[in-house]
Design an enzyme around this catalytic site. Structure first.
Site, PDB file in Angstrom:
ATOM      1  N   GLN A   1      -0.072  -4.421  -2.668  1.00 47.58           N
ATOM      2  CA  GLN A   1      -0.335  -3.041  -3.102  1.00 47.58           C
ATOM      3  C   GLN A   1       0.408  -2.007  -2.266  1.00 47.58           C
ATOM      4  O   GLN A   1       0.576  -0.870  -2.704  1.00 47.58           O
ATOM      5  CB  GLN A   1      -1.840  -2.744  -3.058  1.00 47.58           C
ATOM      6  CG  GLN A   1      -2.631  -3.529  -4.101  1.00 47.58           C
ATOM      7  CD  GLN A   1      -4.115  -3.273  -3.959  1.00 47.58           C
ATOM      8  OE1 GLN A   1      -4.770  -3.890  -3.126  1.00 47.58           O
ATOM      9  NE2 GLN A   1      -4.649  -2.373  -4.761  1.00 47.58           N
TER      10      GLN A   1
ATOM     11  N   HIS B   1      -3.904 -10.152  -6.637  1.00 46.19           N
ATOM     12  CA  HIS B   1      -2.791  -9.243  -6.312  1.00 46.19           C
ATOM     13  C   HIS B   1      -1.629 -10.017  -5.684  1.00 46.19           C
ATOM     14  O   HIS B   1      -0.465  -9.753  -5.994  1.00 46.19           O
ATOM     15  CB  HIS B   1      -3.234  -8.163  -5.316  1.00 46.19           C
ATOM     16  CG  HIS B   1      -3.919  -6.982  -5.934  1.00 46.19           C
ATOM     17  ND1 HIS B   1      -3.326  -6.173  -6.876  1.00 46.19           N
ATOM     18  CD2 HIS B   1      -5.146  -6.443  -5.712  1.00 46.19           C
ATOM     19  CE1 HIS B   1      -4.162  -5.194  -7.216  1.00 46.19           C
ATOM     20  NE2 HIS B   1      -5.284  -5.339  -6.524  1.00 46.19           N
TER      21      HIS B   1
ATOM     22  N   CYS C   1      -9.640  -0.644  -9.204  1.00 46.36           N
ATOM     23  CA  CYS C   1      -8.510  -1.065  -8.383  1.00 46.36           C
ATOM     24  C   CYS C   1      -7.763   0.175  -7.919  1.00 46.36           C
ATOM     25  O   CYS C   1      -7.487   1.074  -8.719  1.00 46.36           O
ATOM     26  CB  CYS C   1      -7.589  -1.974  -9.190  1.00 46.36           C
ATOM     27  SG  CYS C   1      -6.169  -2.544  -8.244  1.00 46.36           S
ATOM     28  N   LEU C   2      -7.441   0.203  -6.629  1.00 49.60           N
ATOM     29  CA  LEU C   2      -6.704   1.345  -6.084  1.00 49.60           C
ATOM     30  C   LEU C   2      -5.332   1.493  -6.746  1.00 49.60           C
ATOM     31  O   LEU C   2      -4.764   2.577  -6.729  1.00 49.60           O
ATOM     32  CB  LEU C   2      -6.547   1.191  -4.567  1.00 49.60           C
ATOM     33  CG  LEU C   2      -7.860   1.214  -3.771  1.00 49.60           C
ATOM     34  CD1 LEU C   2      -7.609   0.839  -2.320  1.00 49.60           C
ATOM     35  CD2 LEU C   2      -8.546   2.575  -3.878  1.00 49.60           C
TER      36      LEU C   2
ATOM     37  N   HIS D   1     -10.225 -10.869  -6.539  1.00 49.01           N
ATOM     38  CA  HIS D   1      -9.419  -9.723  -6.990  1.00 49.01           C
ATOM     39  C   HIS D   1      -8.184  -9.554  -6.089  1.00 49.01           C
ATOM     40  O   HIS D   1      -7.070  -9.344  -6.582  1.00 49.01           O
ATOM     41  CB  HIS D   1     -10.315  -8.474  -6.976  1.00 49.01           C
ATOM     42  CG  HIS D   1      -9.637  -7.170  -7.267  1.00 49.01           C
ATOM     43  ND1 HIS D   1      -9.957  -6.394  -8.367  1.00 49.01           N
ATOM     44  CD2 HIS D   1      -8.686  -6.468  -6.581  1.00 49.01           C
ATOM     45  CE1 HIS D   1      -9.213  -5.295  -8.346  1.00 49.01           C
ATOM     46  NE2 HIS D   1      -8.444  -5.301  -7.277  1.00 49.01           N
ATOM     47  N   GLU D   2      -8.376  -9.679  -4.773  1.00 45.03           N
ATOM     48  CA  GLU D   2      -7.252  -9.487  -3.830  1.00 45.03           C
ATOM     49  C   GLU D   2      -6.253 -10.641  -3.905  1.00 45.03           C
ATOM     50  O   GLU D   2      -5.037 -10.416  -3.845  1.00 45.03           O
ATOM     51  CB  GLU D   2      -7.760  -9.340  -2.393  1.00 45.03           C
ATOM     52  CG  GLU D   2      -8.758  -8.219  -2.134  1.00 45.03           C
ATOM     53  CD  GLU D   2      -8.364  -6.873  -2.687  1.00 45.03           C
ATOM     54  OE1 GLU D   2      -7.167  -6.646  -2.912  1.00 45.03           O
ATOM     55  OE2 GLU D   2      -9.262  -6.040  -2.917  1.00 45.03           O
TER      56      GLU D   2
ATOM     57  N   GLY E   1     -11.253  -3.390  -0.451  1.00 44.88           N
ATOM     58  CA  GLY E   1     -10.257  -4.426  -0.181  1.00 44.88           C
ATOM     59  C   GLY E   1      -8.870  -3.879  -0.443  1.00 44.88           C
ATOM     60  O   GLY E   1      -8.714  -2.872  -1.140  1.00 44.88           O
TER      61      GLY E   1
HETATM   62  O1  GNR Z   1     -12.134  -0.673  -3.948  1.00 45.32           O
HETATM   63  C1  GNR Z   1     -12.189  -1.601  -4.751  1.00 45.32           C
HETATM   64  N1  GNR Z   1     -13.363  -1.856  -5.375  1.00 45.32           N
HETATM   65  C2  GNR Z   1     -13.602  -2.989  -6.156  1.00 45.32           C
HETATM   66  C3  GNR Z   1     -14.738  -3.021  -6.948  1.00 45.32           C
HETATM   67  C4  GNR Z   1     -15.025  -4.126  -7.718  1.00 45.32           C
HETATM   68  C5  GNR Z   1     -14.187  -5.211  -7.703  1.00 45.32           C
HETATM   69  C6  GNR Z   1     -13.037  -5.198  -6.937  1.00 45.32           C
HETATM   70  C7  GNR Z   1     -12.742  -4.101  -6.163  1.00 45.32           C
HETATM   71  S1  GNR Z   1     -11.310  -4.087  -5.180  1.00 45.32           S
HETATM   72  C8  GNR Z   1     -10.972  -2.373  -5.062  1.00 45.32           C
HETATM   73  C9  GNR Z   1      -9.839  -2.110  -4.083  1.00 45.32           C
HETATM   74  C10 GNR Z   1      -8.579  -2.762  -4.605  1.00 45.32           C
HETATM   75  O2  GNR Z   1      -7.936  -2.338  -5.527  1.00 45.32           O
HETATM   76  N2  GNR Z   1      -8.224  -3.878  -4.047  1.00 45.32           N
HETATM   77  O3  GNR Z   1      -7.152  -4.560  -4.502  1.00 45.32           O
HETATM   78 NI    NI Z   2      -6.944  -4.022  -6.589  1.00 49.06          NI
END
Ligand code: GNR
Ligand code: NI
Length: 165
Positions: free
Chosen positions: A63, A150, A104-105, A146-147, A58
């Protein structure tokens, strides 16, 4: 990947730079998308290219330093199910906490278990502005939450106890 086979998109697709913790721009609150034009479609293409390039499941616009309410997701095994959610919101259907080891990236190399509601109903618009809904559980539910965090300037590390940090 979306855009493959389309020369114009391949020519213009770009890998965007991903902001990293503790960059203060990750704390901005994104504004709703109100214009559904070609510029938005090109941003979506770039966000997918960036997400696939960094092997994420995601990516939120925040980001890549675009403070608009949109995110891209692909939680499929074969990376063949791109989904874009614009102006997303959700309602909790099952608040049973489910734990996932999140990464998270924007926080490279850091992984921690986070609990989130198990099942949500998601409301969003597609790239043309048409409203749609979807039910999400499992990894998709976790990833969408999670997104959306952000877009509200939140990071998964915010959920980790002070002690652990
Ligand atoms: O790549 C991602 N893997 C992930 C694994 C578990 C819970 C959430 C994520 S999101 C993350 C990519 C990212 O940072 N998205 O904002
Ligand atoms: Ni993230």
């Amino acid at each position: 990947m979306p855009g493959q086979g389309d020369t114009r998109l391949i020519d213009t697709m770009a890998i965007l730079q991903i902001l990293e913790f503790p960059d203060p721009r990750l704390r901005k609150i994104a504004a709703p998308v109100s214009v559904f034009d070609e510029k938005l479609e090109l941003l979506i293409e770039d966000m997918f290219a960036t997400m696939y390039d960094s092997q994420g499941i995601g990516l939120a616009a925040t980001q890549v330093d675009v403070h608009k309410r949109l995110l891209v997701i692909d939680v499929s095994e074969n990376k063949d199910s791109p989904q874009v959610l614009i102006n997303p919101s959700f309602k909790i259907i099952d608040d049973e906490p489910v734990e996932y080891d999140e990464g998270c990236l924007s926080v490279p190399g850091f992984y921690e278990t986070v609990s989130r509601p198990a099942e949500i109903r998601v409301f969003a618009q597609d790239k043309k502005g048409d409203q749609f809904e979807l039910m999400a559980d499992g990894l998709l539910s976790t990833c969408i939450q999670h997104e959306i965090d952000h877009l509200d300037g939140k990071l998964f590390v915010d959920y980790i106890s002070m002690l652990k940090r």
